[in-house]
Design an enzyme around this catalytic site. Structure first.
Site, PDB file in Angstrom:
ATOM      1  N   ARG A 138      72.367  27.607  85.975  1.00 53.26           N
ATOM      2  CA  ARG A 138      73.656  28.049  86.504  1.00 53.26           C
ATOM      3  C   ARG A 138      74.631  26.900  86.772  1.00 53.26           C
ATOM      4  NH1 ARG A 138      70.883  31.920  90.717  1.00 53.26           N
ATOM      5  NH2 ARG A 138      69.291  30.388  90.224  1.00 53.26           N
TER       6      ARG A 138
ATOM      7  N   LYS B 272      54.768  32.417  85.039  1.00 55.89           N
ATOM      8  CA  LYS B 272      54.197  33.185  86.130  1.00 55.89           C
ATOM      9  C   LYS B 272      55.081  33.052  87.368  1.00 55.89           C
ATOM     10  CE  LYS B 272      51.070  31.256  88.783  1.00 55.89           C
ATOM     11  NZ  LYS B 272      51.642  30.341  89.773  1.00 55.89           N
TER      12      LYS B 272
ATOM     13  N   ASP C 254      50.032  30.895  81.380  1.00 54.46           N
ATOM     14  CA  ASP C 254      49.268  30.461  82.544  1.00 54.46           C
ATOM     15  C   ASP C 254      48.843  29.042  82.184  1.00 54.46           C
ATOM     16  OD1 ASP C 254      47.096  29.706  84.187  1.00 54.46           O
ATOM     17  OD2 ASP C 254      46.825  31.792  84.755  1.00 54.46           O
ATOM     18  N   HIS C 255      49.452  28.053  82.836  1.00 51.63           N
ATOM     19  CA  HIS C 255      49.257  26.687  82.332  1.00 51.63           C
ATOM     20  C   HIS C 255      47.801  26.217  82.437  1.00 51.63           C
ATOM     21  CE1 HIS C 255      49.639  25.446  86.564  1.00 51.63           C
ATOM     22  NE2 HIS C 255      49.084  24.298  86.208  1.00 51.63           N
TER      23      HIS C 255
ATOM     24  N   LYS D  55      44.885  23.591  79.829  1.00 55.72           N
ATOM     25  CA  LYS D  55      44.099  22.430  80.257  1.00 55.72           C
ATOM     26  C   LYS D  55      42.878  22.275  79.357  1.00 55.72           C
ATOM     27  CE  LYS D  55      45.390  22.839  85.150  1.00 55.72           C
ATOM     28  NZ  LYS D  55      46.121  21.629  85.514  1.00 55.72           N
TER      29      LYS D  55
ATOM     30  N   GLU E   2      43.919  22.333  96.768  1.00 54.26           N
ATOM     31  CA  GLU E   2      45.025  21.378  96.640  1.00 54.26           C
ATOM     32  C   GLU E   2      45.224  20.698  97.972  1.00 54.26           C
ATOM     33  OE1 GLU E   2      48.398  22.753  93.945  1.00 54.26           O
ATOM     34  OE2 GLU E   2      47.735  24.597  94.892  1.00 54.26           O
TER      35      GLU E   2
ATOM     36  N   ASP F 255      49.863  33.365  93.987  1.00 59.15           N
ATOM     37  CA  ASP F 255      50.243  32.110  93.335  1.00 59.15           C
ATOM     38  C   ASP F 255      49.124  31.552  92.462  1.00 59.15           C
ATOM     39  OD1 ASP F 255      51.954  29.916  92.826  1.00 59.15           O
ATOM     40  OD2 ASP F 255      50.991  28.728  94.392  1.00 59.15           O
TER      41      ASP F 255
ATOM     42  N   HIS G 207      45.414  31.790  87.806  1.00 62.34           N
ATOM     43  CA  HIS G 207      44.571  30.645  87.427  1.00 62.34           C
ATOM     44  C   HIS G 207      43.086  30.904  87.711  1.00 62.34           C
ATOM     45  CE1 HIS G 207      48.421  28.889  87.062  1.00 62.34           C
ATOM     46  NE2 HIS G 207      48.527  28.352  88.255  1.00 62.34           N
TER      47      HIS G 207
ATOM     48  N   LYS H  13      46.126  25.591  99.859  1.00 62.72           N
ATOM     49  CA  LYS H  13      46.986  24.418  99.993  1.00 62.72           C
ATOM     50  C   LYS H  13      46.542  23.628 101.213  1.00 62.72           C
ATOM     51  CE  LYS H  13      50.353  25.611  96.999  1.00 62.72           C
ATOM     52  NZ  LYS H  13      50.547  24.857  95.762  1.00 62.72           N
TER      53      LYS H  13
HETATM   54  C1  BG6 Z   1      51.103  26.657  90.002  1.00 67.10           C
HETATM   55  C2  BG6 Z   1      51.339  27.090  91.424  1.00 67.10           C
HETATM   56  O1  BG6 Z   1      50.992  27.763  89.153  1.00 67.10           O
HETATM   57  O2  BG6 Z   1      49.905  25.905  89.937  1.00 67.10           O
HETATM   58  C3  BG6 Z   1      51.388  25.903  92.351  1.00 67.10           C
HETATM   59  O3  BG6 Z   1      52.555  27.819  91.505  1.00 67.10           O
HETATM   60  C4  BG6 Z   1      50.159  25.055  92.183  1.00 67.10           C
HETATM   61  O4  BG6 Z   1      51.520  26.317  93.695  1.00 67.10           O
HETATM   62  C5  BG6 Z   1      49.934  24.731  90.714  1.00 67.10           C
HETATM   63  O5  BG6 Z   1      50.346  23.861  92.924  1.00 67.10           O
HETATM   64  C6  BG6 Z   1      48.603  24.040  90.515  1.00 67.10           C
HETATM   65  O6  BG6 Z   1      48.556  23.544  89.214  1.00 67.10           O
HETATM   66  P1  BG6 Z   1      47.709  22.265  88.868  1.00 67.10           P
HETATM   67  O7  BG6 Z   1      47.834  22.137  87.395  1.00 67.10           O
HETATM   68  O8  BG6 Z   1      48.307  21.126  89.629  1.00 67.10           O
HETATM   69  O9  BG6 Z   1      46.324  22.572  89.332  1.00 67.10           O
END
Ligand code: BG6
Length: 513
Positions: free
Chosen positions: A66, A171, A200-201, A205, A239, A258, A263, A359
Site C-alpha cells: 500500500r 498461512k 507451509d514453509h 526445510k 522458540e 500459528d 507446521h 514462544k
Molecule cells: C511462522 C510463525 O509460521 O513460523 C512464527 O508465524 C514462527 O510465529 C515461525 O516464529 C517459525 O518458523 P521457523 O522456520 O523459524 O521455525
C-alpha cells in the site's frame, strides 16, 4: 555446532537439479511486499536461486504494497538479501538482479490499482521477455487473500493467456474450519486447484523432507516404525523468541493456529504416514490426509495452553506477553500449546503422539523424538544407578529439524571394565558435518517448485480442512472457557507445569532438549 538453518548451497542446489528444473520465463508478483517476510525470506530466496542458476534468464519481480515506497523498496530488498540472505554486498550478480525488481503501490481492494498492475506486468513482459507467465505470492494479512484473488479474476489476471498463472497463499489459511472452507470456496471460484499453492514453509526445510528419505529410502527403519516397537512420539516446536512486534497478528492467532495446525501437523503426518505409491503431489497428499483423518477427536483433558509471563531468556530479562506492544494487557491468547493425539489406524493404534509448541521457551529447538519400547526383559538391570548411567534408557531416534540439524539414535553400550554395566550412547548424523550448510532458507525450494508447478510440498484443500477440523473444537472450547491462570509459565522455561503433567499422567516425560 552450526546453528544456521540447513539447506543446500546454491551450487549444490544446482547440481541436484536437472536442467529441466529451470522454470519458464515469468514474473513473480508479491502482494504485501513491504512486510518482513518479503525482505527477510522471499527476496533472499529468489536471489539464492539466481545465484544457483535456477531462475530463468527472462525474469522479473514486482513487490506490491500500500505504501508509496519508490526507490526505498529496492534499497530495502537489497539490504534484506545481503543481511537476511548472507550475500556479499559486492556480489557481481546483485545489481543485475536488482534491475529486475520493481515496486507497485496500491490498495488491495482498489480496482484502479489492479488495472495499473496489469499494465505494469505487460510492460515488464516486453522489457524482460516474460511472456505472460505469472506467479502471484499473497504475503498480506490473511483478510486480503480472498479479495486479491477475486480482483485478479475480475481484471483478467487469474487465467493464463498463454503459459501459467499460479498463486501462492501464505498461512494462516483460515482461522478455523468454517473460514478455511469459505476461503477455499472463494479462491476456487476464480482459480482451479492446480493453480493454488498453499505454502507451509516447514515443508521447504531440508530436514523435514529428510523425514521421508529417512523412512522410505532406508530398509532398516520402516519394519519397526509401528505400534509393535514404538512406545510414543514427541514433537516439539520450541522458540526462544517472543512475538517480535507482531502483536495484532498474534493476538488473533495464538500458538495453536500459528504453529500447531500447520507446521506441527505437517511434521506429524510425515512421521506417521504410510509409504506413498510414488513421490508425487497426489500420492503424498493422500497419505497425509489419511493420517489426519485417523486422528481421534482430541479430548480437552489432552490439551494444555499457556502464556508466558516475565522471565529470563538467554540470560536477559524479558517482558511477559501481556506487556508486549499492541497486546491486550488482559489477553487470553495462548503462546504455548501442547496436546496428545491418538491416530487410530493399523500402524499407530495405542501409540500417543505428544505435540508442544510455544514462544519464549528455554531454547529454540524443533525436534521429533521416536521413543521405542523397552526390551522385553532388563537383563542388565543391575547396571542402573551407576554415575552418569543412572538408569536404563529406552532407544530413541531423535530428528533435529533445527537448529544443529541431524538425527541421533540412542542405544545402550557396555561401559568398559570388569563389570556388566550399560550406558546410553548416541550414534549421530549431523548435517553440517556431512553436507555443509548455507544460510539459505526453505523458501527457495518452495518458490522454485511453485514456478515449476510442482505441488508436492504444498498443502491441499482437503489437508487444510482436515487439520482445521481437528483444531476447531479445541479452539471453541478454549474460547468458551477462558484460562484463569494466565500467565502460567515464565519466559525461558519449558512451558506450564500442566504440559509436564500431560505426559506424567501416562508415566512419560518430555525429552530434555
Ligand atoms: C511462522 C510463525 O509460521 O513460523 C512464527 O508465524 C514462527 O510465529 C515461525 O516464529 C517459525 O518458523 P521457523 O522456520 O523459524 O521455525
Amino acid at each position: 555446532m552450526a546453528t544456521t538453518e540447513v539447506t543446500i548451497s546454491p551450487e549444490e542446489l544446482k547440481k541436484s537439479s536437472s536442467p529441466e528444473r529451470i522454470p519458464d520465463p515469468c514474473v513473480v508478483v508479491i502482494f504485501g511486499a513491504s512486510g518482513d517476510l518479503t525482505k527477510r525470506k522471499l527476496l533472499p530466496a529468489l536471489y539464492h536461486l539466481e545465484q544457483g542458476g535456477l531462475l530463468p534468464s527472462k525474469f522479473a519481480v514486482v513487490g506490491v504494497a500500500r505504501r508509496p515506497l519508490g526507490d526505498e523498496f529496492a534499497q530495502d530488498m537489497r539490504d534484506g538479501i545481503v543481511k537476511g540472505g548472507g550475500v556479499d554486498a559486492k556480489d557481481a550478480k546483485l545489481d543485475e538482479f536488482m534491475g529486475k525488481v520493481n515496486y507497485h503501490a496500491m490498495n488491495f481492494d482498489d480496482a484502479d490499482g489492479y488495472i495499473k498492475l496489469k499494465q505494469l506486468l505487460e510492460t515488464l513482459d516486453k522489457k524482460h521477455g516474460t511472456n505472460g507467465d505469472r506467479l502471484f505470492y499473497l504475503a498480506t494479512a490473511p483478510d486480503y487473500f480472498a479479495e486479491i484473488v477475486h480482483q485478479l479474476g475480475a481484471h483478467g489476471m487469474a487465467k493464463p493467456e498463454k503459459g501459467m498463472v499460479r498463486v501462492i497463499i501464505e498461512k494462516p489459511f483460515g482461522h478455523d474450519l468454517q473460514s478455511a472452507r469459505e476461503l477455499n470456496d472463494d479462491v476456487n471460484k476464480v482459480l482451479s486447484e492446480d493453480q493454488i499453492f498453499r505454502i507451509d514453509h516447514y515443508l521447504g526445510k531440508e530436514t523435514v523432507q529428510n523425514i521421508l528419505v529417512f523412512r522410505f529410502a532406508n530398509g532398516i527403519f520402516e519394519p519397526i516404525w509401528n505400534r509393535n516397537f514404538i512406545d510414543h512420539v514427541q514433537i516439539t516446536a520450541a522458540e526462544s523468541i517472543g512475538i517480535e512486534g507482531r502483536g495484532p497478528f498474534y493476538e488473533k492467532a495464538g500458538a495453536l493456529r500459528d504453529v500447531v495446525q500447520n507446521h506441527a501437523m505437517e511434521l506429524l503426518s510425515f512421521v506417521a504416514m504410510e509409504p506413498p505409491v510414488s513421490f508425487g503431489a497426489a500420492p503424498i497428499r493422500t497419505e497425509k490426509v489419511k493420517v489426519w483423518k485417523a486422528i481421534q477427536p482430541i479430548q480437552m483433558r489432552d490439551t494444555v495452553r499457556g502464556q508466558y509471563g516475565q522471565g529470563d531468556v538467554d540470560g536477559k530479562s524479558v517482558i511477559g506477553y501481556r506487556k508486549e506492544e499492541r497486546v491486550n494487557p488482559a489477553s487470553n491468547t495462548e503462546t504455548f500449546a501442547a496436546m496428545r493425539f491418538h491416530i487410530e489406524n493399523w500402524r499407530w493404534a495405542g501409540v500417543p503422539f505428544y505435540v508442544r509448541a510455544g514462544k519464549r521457551l528455554a531454547k529454540r529447538a524443533t525436534e521429533i523424538t521416536i521413543q521405542f519400547k523397552q526390551p522385553p526383559m532388563l537383563l542388565f538391570k543391575d547396571s542402573a544407578g551407576t554415575g552418569k548411567c543412572d538408569e536404563i534408557q529406552p532407544n530413541i531416534i531423535s530428528m533435529r529439524i533445527q537448529p544443529n540439524e541431524g538425527i541421533s539414535l540412542r542405544f545402550a553400550a557396555k561401559v568398559p571394565g570388569t563389570t556388566m554395566q550399560s550406558c546410553p550412547v548416541n550414534m549421530d548424523f549431523d548435517y553440517a558435518t556431512a553436507f555443509g550448510v548455507s544460510s539459505a532458507n526453505g523458501y527457495e525450494r518452495l518458490l522454485l517448485d511453485a514456478m515449476l508447478g510442482d505441488a508436492t510440498l504444498f498443502a491441499h484443500r482437503d489437508g487444510v480442512e482436515a487439520t482445521w477440523s481437528l483444531m476447531t473444537p479445541i479452539l471453541e472450547e478454549w474460547a468458551a472457557d477462558p484460562p484463569k491462570d494466565f500467565p502460567n509459565y515464565a519466559a525461558g522455561s519449558w512451558g506450564p507445569a500442566a504440559s509436564d503433567a500431560l505426559l506424567a499422567r501416562d508415566g512419560r516425560q518430555w525429552r530434555k532438549l
